[in-house]
Design an enzyme around this catalytic site. Structure first.
Site, short mmCIF file in Angstrom:
data_model
loop_
_atom_site.label_atom_id
_atom_site.label_comp_id
_atom_site.label_asym_id
_atom_site.label_seq_id
_atom_site.Cartn_x
_atom_site.Cartn_y
_atom_site.Cartn_z
N LYS A 26 34.51 -2.11 -30.63
CA LYS A 26 34.32 -2.42 -32.06
C LYS A 26 32.93 -1.97 -32.50
CE LYS A 26 34.75 -6.46 -35.17
NZ LYS A 26 35.06 -7.91 -35.25
N SER A 45 38.94 -9.27 -38.28
CA SER A 45 38.19 -8.09 -38.61
C SER A 45 38.25 -7.01 -37.53
CB SER A 45 36.73 -8.46 -38.85
OG SER A 45 36.15 -8.95 -37.65
N SER A 56 38.91 -13.31 -35.61
CA SER A 56 38.96 -11.84 -35.66
C SER A 56 39.39 -11.12 -34.38
CB SER A 56 37.61 -11.29 -36.08
OG SER A 56 37.51 -11.36 -37.47
N1 GLN Z 1 38.81 -13.68 -41.29
C1 GLN Z 1 37.66 -14.52 -41.08
C2 GLN Z 1 36.58 -14.18 -42.07
O1 GLN Z 1 36.78 -13.29 -42.85
C3 GLN Z 1 37.18 -14.39 -39.67
C4 GLN Z 1 36.41 -13.17 -39.42
C5 GLN Z 1 35.92 -13.09 -38.02
O2 GLN Z 1 36.37 -13.78 -37.11
N2 GLN Z 1 34.94 -12.21 -37.82
O3 GLN Z 1 35.55 -14.79 -42.07
#
Ligand code: GLN
Length: 485
Positions: free
Chosen positions: A76, A151, A175
């Site tokens: 990532k 994400s 995420s």
């Molecule tokens: N979808 C969640 C957010 O937008 C979690 C994102 C994440 O775990 N980085 O905050």
């Protein structure tokens, strides 16, 4: 050997060790497939030329004592990689080349793996669909209209589409687990403090954790074993005795007690998800474990709590992007004007929304009403889990309240997007480990995942439960290769 990219990490390691495959064979195969994957938009940056060089060097002087001998791997784009552009999916870091390496990626290279490239993600890891990236959205290898989740959407697409044998993502509120669930792969969010946060672009520091994403549980255990380490460079890293997660993996979970929390049966949850959960309960029983109904009474407060704590920390973490020290800088009339232009042009809409929420809940007039209150509720959520773990060894829930949604479906409705994290955020707020495993398909043939939540530092236990269930579930991902050039 044909179909190299279809092999699991464990198989590839074995085949390299037995000299049936060279690192060059394997690296070439994943590069070939990655080169055909433009439509997925999974990569932000590739490092294919130097990956091949490194593979050749490995083959000239192989070291089979390493855990990832000559294994190519994309990661990532939130992990700082020395001398390789690291963008966090943002325009503001579009030209950022770190001078240092994150600890978790360092651990991976130290075990012999080779960087293939950097994978797309939501901007600063804020999102559930990989649609907030400055570099464009990622598509799911399952179906071109679907989001891969977020994400870590690029990571999920890359593993499911076999562009990389395994990968690492980060999980602040889901995420790793949510995109794993959307693309039919396995994703583990480790206990907070298990994997170092050093060199990971920060989103919400009290919630962020790196973790493995893989085709199966064993690969996930192996990669976790490599990335989990005590690191004095991260003040929240914890020095505890780590297991040899892959070696100690067992499908014997007889007698384990698994909690089924009634509060996860949320209003409007599709019947398919409830059915999947029931199937999961049956699999648990088939493995000789027992299920027990439990209550986590503060579950409904988790999402609002998360959407105060995470933006608050994000607004503070992102204050460093001011156009002065590094990253994108817009021209301004004077210093203040330069700051303002840099931040309004450099950050996308979702990041700006989070910064505004964060600064609001931290402002002197509202701090007690929002931020302090949220911290108190966070403790109650943690207490719920502590109470439950007096009776059970782990907890089983669905990973997400639906299967993958369509690209564009939720972009204009942030709240409905946030609701997608309803089953994953409580785990981050409590600092616990959670794993998502593919467990079935919905009526459209899209993957659905189940989540196993563990006690702090009990990764081995949830990996074992996942391993036992995986055997019973026998999931087959429906990848069509629609995207191959
Ligand atoms: N979808 C969640 C957010 O937008 C979690 C994102 C994440 O775990 N980085 O905050």
């Amino acid at each position: 050997m044909s179909d190299i990219t279809k092999q699991s990490l464990t198989e590839l390691v074995e085949n390299i060790e037995n000299k049936k495959l060279s690192s060059t064979d394997v690296t070439k195969a994943f590069i070939d497939r990655s080169e055909k994957s433009e439509k997925l938009n999974a990569y932000i940056t590739n490092d294919f030329t130097s990956a091949l060089d490194k593979a050749k060097k490995f083959d000239q002087k192989p070291n089979f004592d390493l855990k990832l001998p000559g294994i190519p791997m994309a990661v990532k784009d939130l992990f700082c990689t020395k001398n390789i552009k690291t963008t966090a999916g943002s325009k503001i870091l579009n030209n950022f080349i770190p001078t240092y390496e994150s600890t978790v990626t360092e651990n991976i290279w130290n075990e012999g793996a080779i960087l293939l490239g950097k994978l797309n993600c939501d901007e600063f890891a804020m999102g559930s669909s990989n649609e907030t990236s400055f570099f464009g959205n990622v598509q799911s290898p399952i179906d071109k209209n679907l989001v891969p989740g977020g994400s870590s959407g690029g990571s999920a697409s890359a593993v499911a589409g076999q562009l990389t044998p395994v990968t690492i993502g980060t999980d602040t509120g889901g995420s790793i687990r949510q995109p794993a669930s959307f693309t039919g792969i396995v994703g583990l969010k480790p206990t907070y403090g298990s994997c170092s946060r050093y060199g990971i672009v920060a989103f919400a520091s009290s919630l962020d954790q790196a973790g493995p994403m893989a085709q199966n549980v064993k690969d996930c255990a192996l990669l976790h074993e490599v990335i989990s380490s005590y690191d004095p460079k991260d003040s929240t890293s914890i020095d505890f005795k780590r297991n040899h997660y892959s070696k100690e993996l067992t499908n014997n979970i007889k007698g384990k007690k698994i909690g089924i929390p009634k509060e996860y049966r949320v209003d409007g949850m599709p019947k398919e998800i409830e059915d999947l959960w029931q199937k999961g309960i049956q699999y648990i029983k088939d493995c000789g474990a027992e299920t027990i109904d439990i209550s986590l009474p503060n579950t409904s407060y988790a999402l609002p709590t998360y959407y105060i704590v995470a933006p608050a920390e994000a607004s503070s973490n992102l204050a460093r992007y001011d156009g002065v020290k590094y990253g994108f800088r817009a021209k301004g009339e004077n210093l203040i004007d330069m700051y303002e232009r840099t931040r309004s042009e450099g950050f996308g809409a979702e990041v700006q929304r989070r910064i505004m929420i964060g600064t609001y809940v931290l402002s002197s007039g509202y701090y007690d009403a929002y931020y302090l209150k949220a911290q108190k509720v966070r403790k109650l959520i943690k207490n719920d889990f502590d109470e439950a773990y007096k009776k059970v060894d782990a907890i089983l829930t669905p990973s997400t309240p639906s299967s993958a949604f369509k690209i564009g479906e939720k972009t204009n409705d942030p709240v409905s997007m946030y609701l997608n994290d309803i089953f994953t955020v409580p785990v981050n707020l409590a600092g616990l480990p959670g794993i998502s495993i593919p467990a079935g398909h919905d009526s459209k043939g899209y993957p659905l995942g189940l989540q196993i939540i563990g006690k702090a530092f009990d990764e081995q236990n949830i990996l074992n439960i996942a391993y036992a269930m995986e055997e019973k579930i026998n999931f087959k991902n429906k990848i069509t290769d629609w995207w191959i050039k």
